[in-house]
Design a protein around this motif. Structure first.
Motif, PDB file in Angstrom:
ATOM      1  N   LYS A 143       0.724  -2.244 -86.566  1.00  0.00           N
ATOM      2  CA  LYS A 143       0.300  -0.858 -86.656  1.00  0.00           C
ATOM      3  C   LYS A 143      -0.876  -0.714 -87.615  1.00  0.00           C
ATOM      4  O   LYS A 143      -0.896  -1.297 -88.696  1.00  0.00           O
ATOM      5  CB  LYS A 143       1.459   0.030 -87.101  1.00  0.00           C
ATOM      6  N   ARG A 164       4.182   5.646 -94.333  1.00  0.00           N
ATOM      7  CA  ARG A 164       3.660   6.905 -93.815  1.00  0.00           C
ATOM      8  C   ARG A 164       3.076   7.761 -94.945  1.00  0.00           C
ATOM      9  O   ARG A 164       2.166   8.559 -94.718  1.00  0.00           O
ATOM     10  CB  ARG A 164       4.770   7.681 -93.098  1.00  0.00           C
ATOM     11  N   HIS A 202      -2.871   1.860 -89.959  1.00  0.00           N
ATOM     12  CA  HIS A 202      -2.784   3.137 -90.670  1.00  0.00           C
ATOM     13  C   HIS A 202      -4.162   3.455 -91.245  1.00  0.00           C
ATOM     14  O   HIS A 202      -4.752   2.637 -91.945  1.00  0.00           O
ATOM     15  CB  HIS A 202      -1.761   3.060 -91.803  1.00  0.00           C
ATOM     16  N   ASP A 218      12.782   2.818 -98.515  1.00  0.00           N
ATOM     17  CA  ASP A 218      12.577   3.022 -97.079  1.00  0.00           C
ATOM     18  C   ASP A 218      11.122   2.680 -96.752  1.00  0.00           C
ATOM     19  O   ASP A 218      10.215   3.468 -96.989  1.00  0.00           O
ATOM     20  CB  ASP A 218      12.891   4.474 -96.716  1.00  0.00           C
ATOM     21  N   GLU A 219      10.900   1.498 -96.195  1.00  0.00           N
ATOM     22  CA  GLU A 219       9.541   1.011 -95.967  1.00  0.00           C
ATOM     23  C   GLU A 219       8.783   1.890 -94.976  1.00  0.00           C
ATOM     24  O   GLU A 219       7.581   2.162 -95.153  1.00  0.00           O
ATOM     25  CB  GLU A 219       9.558  -0.432 -95.465  1.00  0.00           C
ATOM     26  N   LYS A 220       9.458   2.373 -93.954  1.00  0.00           N
ATOM     27  CA  LYS A 220       8.796   3.184 -92.938  1.00  0.00           C
ATOM     28  C   LYS A 220       8.229   4.462 -93.557  1.00  0.00           C
ATOM     29  O   LYS A 220       7.067   4.823 -93.335  1.00  0.00           O
ATOM     30  CB  LYS A 220       9.780   3.518 -91.818  1.00  0.00           C
TER      31      LYS A 220
END
Length: 385
Positions: free
Chosen positions: A323, A272, A325, A266-268
């Motif tokens: 985005k 995070r 980060h 799960d890349e998302k």
């Protein structure tokens, strides 16, 4: 062995020929050595609560006895005259002058730097022949230390059983040399080495993080368990009509494995999580009791007050699509991309001029970010005690 007087002048050569490949001896890398901490001062740090420290005695009640701090003051008078060492971790998070040493290694990624450990040893003191699973620069601060190193990286080396320390059962030195004050030795992961003090010795060890697979998996799974949304359950809409009830079929095993792998992929969630994981410190700076307001912060900057990063504070950033980060001390934020130059500055430098920060003051999220870093004690006024 390859000698270089100034590593910074040969970064490209070092990265291509030596980094994670073979050792490098650098004579007079820090002319005159380093005298930020004496043996007595290091013993003082090792006596404080909340500071990770060890005392290693080669011939205590048992061979290579290891005691963990904090230590009572009277322990030092009971020690033998030879063959013991004090080791204090993360001194760069305690002393500003030690924290500034990190600037000398700025050509390597922030997230790879772990901490700066300082060790004091009496004559013939050391921690025995061993290997490390990470890159390390050993800087001779004061005194002299003889180093012996192996000729190659070891895989699954055999250790002496029943000891507190991970001492190699078999150690064969390929090279031996004495480091004088200011000399520096780089060792890639896995290279066996043994350092023995020649008289009193103070050594600075700049260690680099090498996250291992199990550590990452455990941290990621723990992070994922915080979120309830998007849970995917196992399904098996087609089952065979006849089967042994106790048998788990190959197809079921494969679907279960694929369900687990889908979570890991799960890349998302990964994006995070990874910033916080890579910047998580050994010890945390205590948040401020009295919070600063945006108004107070802006007023101080407009008066020209410079800002200082907290000693050893770990900062990094990365982009995913559009985005931004930004990770700080185990936290990770998604910021407006217009703040990219600001967070790059925060990560690159240890102190910041007011005008350089104010250049970004009208960008979305500037004040909120700086206030949060301030209130968590990650930054402060440079003239603040």
């Amino acid at each position: 062995m390859f000698d270089r007087s100034v590593l910074a002048d040969h970064q490209s050569d070092f990265l291509s020929r030596f980094w994670q490949k073979k050792p490098l001896l650098i004579r007079n890398a820090f002319p005159g050595g380093l005298d930020y901490v004496s043996g007595d001062e290091l013993a003082g740090l090792a006596s404080q609560e909340g500071i990770e420290s060890r005392l290693v005695i080669e011939h205590g009640p048992k061979a290579w006895e290891t005691r963990h701090g904090p230590f009572e003051e009277d322990v030092w008078g009971s020690l033998p005259t030879q063959k013991w060492s004090i080791l204090v971790q993360a001194v760069d998070r305690l002393l500003p002058e030690v924290s500034l040493l990190r600037d000398r290694f700025r050509f390597l990624p922030n997230w790879r730097v772990d901490d700066i450990m300082i060790s004091y040893a009496v004559d013939q003191g050391g921690v025995g022949p061993h290997t490390d699973n990470y890159d390390v620069f050993l800087i001779q601060g004061q005194g002299r230390r003889r180093w012996e190193i192996g000729d190659r990286a070891l895989v699954n080396p055999e250790l002496e059983p029943g000891l507190d320390m991970k001492i190699l059962k078999h150690f064969e030195a390929a090279e031996s040399f004495v480091l004088e004050p200011g000399d520096m030795l780089y060792l890639p992961p896995g290279f066996a080495h043994n350092g023995v003090a020649q008289g009193e010795s103070v050594t600075y060890s700049v260690g680099f993080r090498a996250p291992h697979q199990k550590e990452m998996l455990q941290s990621f799974v723990q992070f994922c368990s915080q979120f309830d949304e998007g849970e995917i359950f196992y399904t098996d809409q087609t089952l065979p009509e006849t089967r042994e009830p106790g048998l788990i079929l190959p197809g079921e095993l494969q679907r279960l494995r694929e369900l687990m792998l889908a979570g890991l992929q799960d890349e998302k969630l990964f994006m995070r999580w990874i910033g916080g994981f890579l910047t998580e410190p050994r010890s945390f700076h205590e948040a401020r009791d009295k919070k600063v307001s945006e108004k107070t912060l802006r007023a101080g900057l407009k008066k020209g007050r410079a800002v200082q990063r907290a000693e050893g504070a770990r900062l990094a950033f990365y982009t995913v699509g559009e985005k931004l980060h930004f990770a700080a001390e185990g936290e990770c934020f998604v910021l407006d991309p217009s703040l990219t130059e600001l967070v790059a500055l925060l990560c690159r430098e240890q102190s910041y001029r007011a005008e350089d920060l104010l250049a970004h003051s009208e960008k979305l999220g500037f004040a909120e970010l700086l206030c949060h870093l301030w209130n968590q004690s990650y930054v402060r006024w440079s003239d603040e005690e």
